[in-house]
Each structure stands twice: as C-alpha cells, then as structure tokens.
Design an enzyme around this catalytic site. Structure first.
Site, PDB file in Angstrom:
ATOM      1  N   SER B 103       0.866  -1.187   0.000  1.00 30.32           N
ATOM      2  CA  SER B 103       0.000   0.000   0.000  1.00 30.32           C
ATOM      3  C   SER B 103       0.893   1.224   0.000  1.00 30.32           C
ATOM      4  O   SER B 103       1.521   1.544   1.011  1.00 30.32           O
ATOM      5  CB  SER B 103      -0.897   0.006   1.239  1.00 30.32           C
ATOM      6  OG  SER B 103      -1.839  -1.034   1.166  1.00 30.32           O
ATOM      7  N   LYS B 181      -7.384   1.739  -2.743  1.00 28.52           N
ATOM      8  CA  LYS B 181      -6.974   1.361  -1.381  1.00 28.52           C
ATOM      9  C   LYS B 181      -7.077   2.563  -0.444  1.00 28.52           C
ATOM     10  O   LYS B 181      -7.498   2.435   0.707  1.00 28.52           O
ATOM     11  CB  LYS B 181      -5.543   0.804  -1.391  1.00 28.52           C
ATOM     12  CG  LYS B 181      -4.970   0.435  -0.012  1.00 28.52           C
ATOM     13  CD  LYS B 181      -5.683  -0.749   0.634  1.00 28.52           C
ATOM     14  CE  LYS B 181      -5.291  -0.960   2.084  1.00 28.52           C
ATOM     15  NZ  LYS B 181      -4.051  -1.690   2.313  1.00 28.52           N
ATOM     16  N   LYS B 249       0.455   5.498   8.476  1.00 31.13           N
ATOM     17  CA  LYS B 249       1.075   5.623   7.150  1.00 31.13           C
ATOM     18  C   LYS B 249       0.006   5.705   6.058  1.00 31.13           C
ATOM     19  O   LYS B 249       0.069   6.560   5.159  1.00 31.13           O
ATOM     20  CB  LYS B 249       1.984   4.414   6.892  1.00 31.13           C
ATOM     21  CG  LYS B 249       2.658   4.424   5.526  1.00 31.13           C
ATOM     22  CD  LYS B 249       2.933   3.024   4.997  1.00 31.13           C
ATOM     23  CE  LYS B 249       1.662   2.323   4.542  1.00 31.13           C
ATOM     24  NZ  LYS B 249       1.888   1.063   3.808  1.00 31.13           N
TER      25      LYS B 249
END
Lengths: 295, 295
Positions: B103, B181, B249
């Site tokens: 990701s 995502k 993150k």
C-alpha cells in the site's frame, strides 16, 4: 375489520406525520382501540376513516387512553405535548404510560420521564431507526429506555411496529433509548462522511467510483451506508429518504448529549459542519447522503 | 510436493513480512516456480525449505523471473526495490511484469509504472485489503490498477491470493488500485471514528455499549467495523490486528492523495489526528481500533 377484540389496551397516538401515520395504522390494523391527534387534518381523517377516534388535544387523547405514544419532530414539540397546558400528563390516569418514539434530546427525555412519574405514570423513550420505509413496512429498529417492567408491558405494541429482534431494551435509565439513537446517528455520520469522502476522491482522481464501491463492499469497509448511500452518491439520487434538516437536528442533539456527558465528539462535529453547509446552500430537503456534494 | 508442472510463469517475490510470507507460500503451493528475497533471513529460509530459490538482491530476483511481486512496508521501500541501484527494473527482461501489492502513494505508483514502462515492461499496482488473516486464508480483496491486458495476465496469480469476486480491476490508469486502497482506508476510518465516538458516548453516559452495538447492528448503522471493531472496543482487545503505525502511514498517503487531486479530506484529517494521538501516547503497536481511547 378482523380486529382482535381481546386486546383491551387503549392507545393514544399523537403526531401523524410521515412516520406516525403508518405506525398508527399498524396499531389500528392489529386491533388496538386508537385515539389520535395531529396538527394536520388529513392524516387524522384517514385514521378516523380506518376506525380511530379523533381527539381535539393531547389531554383529550390521554383521558381516553391507557398508553399514549408521541411521534413528533423535535424536543420542544414533545415537551409541549406531554407537559404543556393541554399536555398528556394532565389527562393520563394513574398507572398510565407515555411512550415517546420521537428522536429528542436524551437529557430532555430524562426530565420528561421525571415529570410523568410525578403524576403516577410511567414513561418509555423509544426512538426508532429505519425511516419512512421502516415505518410503512413495520420493520423499524426500536431502542428503548425505561424500566424493564414497562418495556415488557409495551413490547406487544413495539412488535406491531418493528421486527422482534430489533426491539432492544437499552437500559432502565430514562433517556437510554434516546442516547442509543444518538449513538446510531453518530455511527452513521462517521460512515457516511468516510464513504462520501472516498467517493469524492475517486471522482476527483478520475477513478470509477462504481468499481471502488464494488471493491470496498467485498472487504472491511463494507457497510449498509456504503451499500445504500454509496449507490445514491454515485448516481446523485438525493430525493429523500431522510431530509438533511432532520439529520441536522439529530446531530445538534448528539453534540448536546456529548457536552452533557463530557464525551468528545469530533466526528459528530465534523459531520454536523458538513450537514450545516448542505442546509445553508439550499439542501435542507435533500437526502442527507448529499453531504458529499460539499466536499 | 504435488506441484502443477504445467505452470511455466516464474514468479519473484520481494518482501516476506507478515503479509508477504503467507502470500508467497500460496504461490509456491499452487506450483509456481518462486524466487524470493527479503531483509529477514527467517522467512527466506522457510520459503526455501518449501521449494523456493533465494536471491541476494532485487535485481537477482528479477533476472530469474517473468513477474516480480513486491509486498513492502512503505513507498520509499518500493521505490528503492524497483528502481534503486540493485532494483528490479535492472534485471527484468523485456515483456516482464512488476506487480506491487504494497500500500503506497498512488502518485508514486504512477511514477513507478512509467519507469517500468521505460525498460519495456508492464506494471500493475495491486494493493490488498483483508490483513494477515486474509493473507493466510488466501481471502484478500485485491484492487488493481493498470492495463486490462496485464490484469488478465496476472489474474491467475491474484486468484491464488484472494477470492475471485474480490479481485477488482479498478482502472487502466496506473495508480488506480492504490487510489482505491486509499478510498478503502478513508471509508473505514470514517466508520471507525463514528463507532468509536458512539461507544465512548455510551460509556460516558452509563449506557450499556453491548446493547447499543446490538441495536445498531440491526439497522442502518450496521457495518463490518461496528461488528468486528465494535466488539474489540467494548472488550478493550487491542492486540493487533492492524497496527496503528501502519494505519498512520495509510492516512498520510490518503491526505497526500487528497492534496494531489484537489479533494477535500476532512474525515481523513480527523481520523489521522486521532491515530497520531494514539501513536504519540504509546499506542503505535496497538490495533487501530484503539483510536476511541483518545476520546
């Protein structure tokens, strides 16, 4: 009419709006003797034609009822109808019950329960979720605050309006049902803000929102909000549904409940800001899933 | 070992962490010849014992592979492994493919795809949702960006790692998968903030959170987050799961993606603030559902 004559409990119903009218109809259809009162003449006439009796004021409703249900727009309406000069508590006989199914302030609900108790009656707060469709289909979720005994007494009434497994006794403390409804609206608000923002980002980035929704529904982001409102957002279908101005009211109540209980409410604050922007820009009567148009 | 010898496509796998190790194992078990590389020796040895070949660097992996999959912690890791001095693009033969399942930033993913194209190879960005459990059970959701042709070529690989109906080609534009995502993490964040705030309010108000969760699951507030994280929150079970520092993150990437695309991200900003507070107060390795402890 196929009424069940064995049911003796006389029910009063005050507030025959979008929600109240179908709810009252279900009670009548299940054989409860029903006394009704509402500001608009039309729904009263319709219920009377179906077998209900009309009363001229809340106190008149209460004088003819064992249980009085209120389904009204906002906190001040319920306060006036229950405790005002012609209010329900001036007509209920000792041992009677008031059930408020409106969505109002949990703090106000607690105060009202105390006033109802002062005249020797019982109160339940029993707000619902499921909207107009849920009211029409008798598939509402019902969140109930008040004594377990009163809850059990009222259960047959609730089961005319919602699925048995979605009728939850939240707690004995008055206002627990309203507090749960606040939690419901806050949880929905967070989910809606997240979905709205995700789909707005997809659109801005030139990515197909329908595929994003499809991918997200398969995983951990799956929710009823993504399913139903995600579809509305992608097709810009903002016909209510649930009007933004009503959700604005619910979020005001949520922020009041947060303040009253010393709970931080950053998410509800953010969602309220988006709803305020939507209402301010002319969207008061759009479905609340239109908040993403503010992003 | 029961391997299917008919599958000729040689796969390289770089990054054998919590996610990568079980994913690589599935590919091996399905008969793909596998070359692996990872910073930690342990997982490499385990894969080699199961039939994989170890390579000393990303470029060495690429020289022996038709397709190289990366599953790494963050954007700079993927950039270094793909385009650094010993990077994958220095070893892939013309016509080869890089599939990044980490990701990372959608903007970086697009830039990497351009660099991979410069050496005559194809790139897919294919981040996943479903976590360690999804990786172990080969039940990941996979969101894929890149050409339809490359997607079809890679589909048999993806079907070793996730359910066929959860493998979605989001768009031909490089970075589309990463953008999806981001949408996933933003939608989850909103839902999680709403549920956390609702249950924190219930607790502060002295109302039974378990009954609130039960009532909400029956209605419009229903979500996977309420179901799974709601339970975690009520029982204070914050063993990861998905570590807060990793979600931190993801939200940083989300805010970057919002800025890059001119999309307002108030919800992601709010959720990021809660996650930052959680990490700052020592919760970096707690499950991200612990953000409600900051309320």
């Amino acid at each position: 009419m196929g009424k069940e004559r064995t049911k003796a409990m006389k029910i009063g119903f005050i507030g025959l709006g979008v929600m109240g009218k179908p709810m009252a109809s279900h009670l009548l259809a299940r054989g409860y003797p029903l006394v009704v009162h509402s500001r608009s003449r039309g729904p009263v006439d319709a219920l009377v034609a179906a077998g209900a009796v009309a009363a001229a004021s809340p106190v008149e409703v209460a004088r003819q009822s064992d249980v009085v249900i209120t389904m009204l727009p906002d906190t001040p309406d319920v306060e006036r109808v229950l405790t005002g000069p012609n209010g329900v508590i001036r007509g209920l006989a000792t041992g009677g019950m008031a059930i408020d199914m409106s969505s109002i302030s949990p703090v106000a609900a607690r105060a009202l329960a105390a006033k109802v108790a002062e005249v020797g009656c019982t109160m339940l707060d029993a707000p619902v979720s499921g909207g107009e469709i849920g009211a029409i289909n008798a598939s509402l979720s019902i969140m109930v605050g008040g004594s377990a005994e009163a809850f059990e007494r009222a259960r047959p009434i609730f089961e005319c309006l919602g699925h048995a497994d979605r009728i939850v006794h939240i707690g004995a403390e008055p206002g627990s049902g309203q507090l749960c409804k606040v939690c419901n609206q806050v949880a929905i608000g967070g989910a809606l803000a997240g979905v709205s923002e995700a789909l707005a980002l997809a659109r801005k980035a030139g990515v197909d929102g329908a595929r994003v929704r499809q991918a997200l529904l398969g995983g951990f982001a799956s929710s009823r909000v993504l399913e139903v409102h995600g579809e509305r957002i992608l097709t810009s279908q903002f016909t209510p549904g649930f009007r933004s101005r009503l959700y604005q009211k619910d979020l005001r109540i949520a922020l009041e409940a947060g303040a009253a209980n010393g709970a931080a409410m950053p998410t509800a604050t953010l969602v309220a800001a988006l709803v305020d922007a939507l209402v301010a820009s002319g969207g008061a009567d759009l479905d609340y899933s239109a908040i993403g148009t503010m992003l």
